[in-house]
Design a protein around this motif. Sequence first.
Motif, PDB file in Angstrom:
ATOM      1  N   GLY A  48       0.824  -1.213   0.000  1.00  0.00           N
ATOM      2  CA  GLY A  48       0.000   0.000   0.000  1.00  0.00           C
ATOM      3  C   GLY A  48       0.854   1.258   0.000  1.00  0.00           C
ATOM      4  N   PHE A  49       1.924   1.255   0.802  1.00  0.00           N
ATOM      5  CA  PHE A  49       2.832   2.405   0.815  1.00  0.00           C
ATOM      6  C   PHE A  49       3.505   2.577  -0.550  1.00  0.00           C
ATOM      7  CE2 PHE A  49       2.702   1.844   5.486  1.00  0.00           C
ATOM      8  CZ  PHE A  49       2.506   3.166   5.859  1.00  0.00           C
ATOM      9  N   ASN A  52       0.950   3.887  -3.040  1.00  0.00           N
ATOM     10  CA  ASN A  52       0.704   5.311  -2.792  1.00  0.00           C
ATOM     11  C   ASN A  52       1.843   6.169  -3.314  1.00  0.00           C
ATOM     12  OD1 ASN A  52      -1.801   4.966  -1.574  1.00  0.00           O
ATOM     13  ND2 ASN A  52      -0.946   4.774   0.478  1.00  0.00           N
ATOM     14  N   ASN A  53       3.094   5.679  -3.157  1.00  0.00           N
ATOM     15  CA  ASN A  53       4.241   6.423  -3.687  1.00  0.00           C
ATOM     16  C   ASN A  53       4.189   6.501  -5.206  1.00  0.00           C
ATOM     17  OD1 ASN A  53       5.334   6.867  -1.147  1.00  0.00           O
ATOM     18  ND2 ASN A  53       6.685   5.090  -1.219  1.00  0.00           N
ATOM     19  N   VAL A  55       1.487   6.151  -7.138  1.00  0.00           N
ATOM     20  CA  VAL A  55       0.355   6.992  -7.535  1.00  0.00           C
ATOM     21  C   VAL A  55       0.683   8.462  -7.347  1.00  0.00           C
ATOM     22  CG1 VAL A  55      -2.017   7.630  -6.958  1.00  0.00           C
ATOM     23  CG2 VAL A  55      -1.383   5.227  -7.108  1.00  0.00           C
ATOM     24  N   ALA A  56       1.318   8.799  -6.220  1.00  0.00           N
ATOM     25  CA  ALA A  56       1.693  10.195  -5.977  1.00  0.00           C
ATOM     26  C   ALA A  56       2.666  10.689  -7.031  1.00  0.00           C
ATOM     27  CB  ALA A  56       2.305  10.333  -4.584  1.00  0.00           C
ATOM     28  N   GLU A  59       0.669  11.097 -10.201  1.00  0.00           N
ATOM     29  CA  GLU A  59      -0.240  12.239 -10.070  1.00  0.00           C
ATOM     30  C   GLU A  59       0.506  13.563 -10.241  1.00  0.00           C
ATOM     31  OE1 GLU A  59      -2.199  11.786  -6.355  1.00  0.00           O
ATOM     32  OE2 GLU A  59      -3.783  10.502  -7.156  1.00  0.00           O
ATOM     33  N   THR A 180      -5.340   0.793  -8.893  1.00  0.00           N
ATOM     34  CA  THR A 180      -5.031   1.013  -7.475  1.00  0.00           C
ATOM     35  C   THR A 180      -6.249   0.711  -6.589  1.00  0.00           C
ATOM     36  OG1 THR A 180      -5.529   3.379  -7.753  1.00  0.00           O
ATOM     37  CG2 THR A 180      -3.238   2.702  -7.928  1.00  0.00           C
ATOM     38  N   ASN A 181      -7.433   1.090  -7.036  1.00  0.00           N
ATOM     39  CA  ASN A 181      -8.642   0.788  -6.259  1.00  0.00           C
ATOM     40  C   ASN A 181      -8.893  -0.717  -6.185  1.00  0.00           C
ATOM     41  OD1 ASN A 181      -9.259   3.465  -5.652  1.00  0.00           O
ATOM     42  ND2 ASN A 181     -10.443   3.755  -7.520  1.00  0.00           N
ATOM     43  N   ARG A 184      -6.567  -2.281  -3.654  1.00  0.00           N
ATOM     44  CA  ARG A 184      -7.018  -2.015  -2.282  1.00  0.00           C
ATOM     45  C   ARG A 184      -8.184  -2.930  -1.903  1.00  0.00           C
ATOM     46  NH1 ARG A 184      -6.168   3.594  -3.988  1.00  0.00           N
ATOM     47  NH2 ARG A 184      -4.285   4.402  -2.965  1.00  0.00           N
ATOM     48  N   THR A 279       8.413   3.303   8.656  1.00  0.00           N
ATOM     49  CA  THR A 279       7.192   2.706   8.112  1.00  0.00           C
ATOM     50  C   THR A 279       7.109   1.228   8.487  1.00  0.00           C
ATOM     51  OG1 THR A 279       7.125   4.255   6.245  1.00  0.00           O
ATOM     52  CG2 THR A 279       5.918   2.179   6.004  1.00  0.00           C
TER      53      THR A 279
END
Length: 309
Positions: A48-49, A52-53, A55-56, A59, A180-181, A184, A279
């Motif tokens: 997940g981390f 998120n990295n 995706v960020a 983005e 990503t969804n 999750r 983390t």
Amino acid sequence: MCTVVMSSLFYFFRESLTGFSRNLSTTLGSIITIFLSLLIIGLFCVLGFVVNNVVASVEDQVSITCYVADDATDADIKTVEDYISGLDGVESVSFTTKDEAMENFSKSMSSNTDIIGQLDGENPLPASIDVNLSEAQEVSTIADAIASNETFAKICDEPSDPSSSLQYGQKTVDKLFTLTNSIRYIGIGLIVLLVVVAFIFISNSVRLAILARKREIEIMRLVGASNGFIRGPFLMEGALHAIIGAGFAIAVLEVFHRVALPRISSALPWLPINVTDSTFILVYLLLVVAGLLIGLLGSSFSMRRYLKV
């Protein structure tokens, strides 16, 4: 008072170890199930981390390029820029002239100068309004708002279809968010399933321990032992299952952290895998807490059902 508490805890611990030996196969099944459950939970937390990295990072690169016609006036361009700046989710707006667009293209094609030479000095690239976003997931909404603006429809390079004058990789963005969804949702579903399985294993293990000590429990009742004193060893047994399982899961994750993750980072330098030591420590604490909750709840459920005290 302190001596009594320590004596009781020692008794609970000793009796829980006795329960281990009496139901070894069930105990091992319980510990292995907790270990696998917590390991997968930990891996999904780390994943997940990483997601998120990633995706960020993506983005940060999501933007909208709005192509404008060569005859667009500065006043109309300024009007459109002001309109876009006022939209929610827009971080900044800038303008790229035809010459700047050609210069940027030439730099990107520096390794293939033949393509530049075939243009014969002409510049077919349009000027553009470049939009950087603070909310990448709003890209489609922002793009629709720009395409529906009357001034932009007048100055865009495709007046008959303003939306075709916008470039923002909609399909790529949509696929990214869908992926990503999905990760999750799958992770949450798998974690819930494994927690339920671990819960059942612990309940069965404690139930067998209760049945094996049925006569002893009846004697303890007759001599006036409190409910808490009778229940203590079974709670301790469930907690020990959880702690041992969590310990194995943390050990495997630490090997992954120290050995596998650096190799993955070296093999995929373009992938932003920035999972810090803090983390991992947070994940380990989460696993211990989650394991104890599973162990204690599983024991409590089994006692409530099979131990009438």
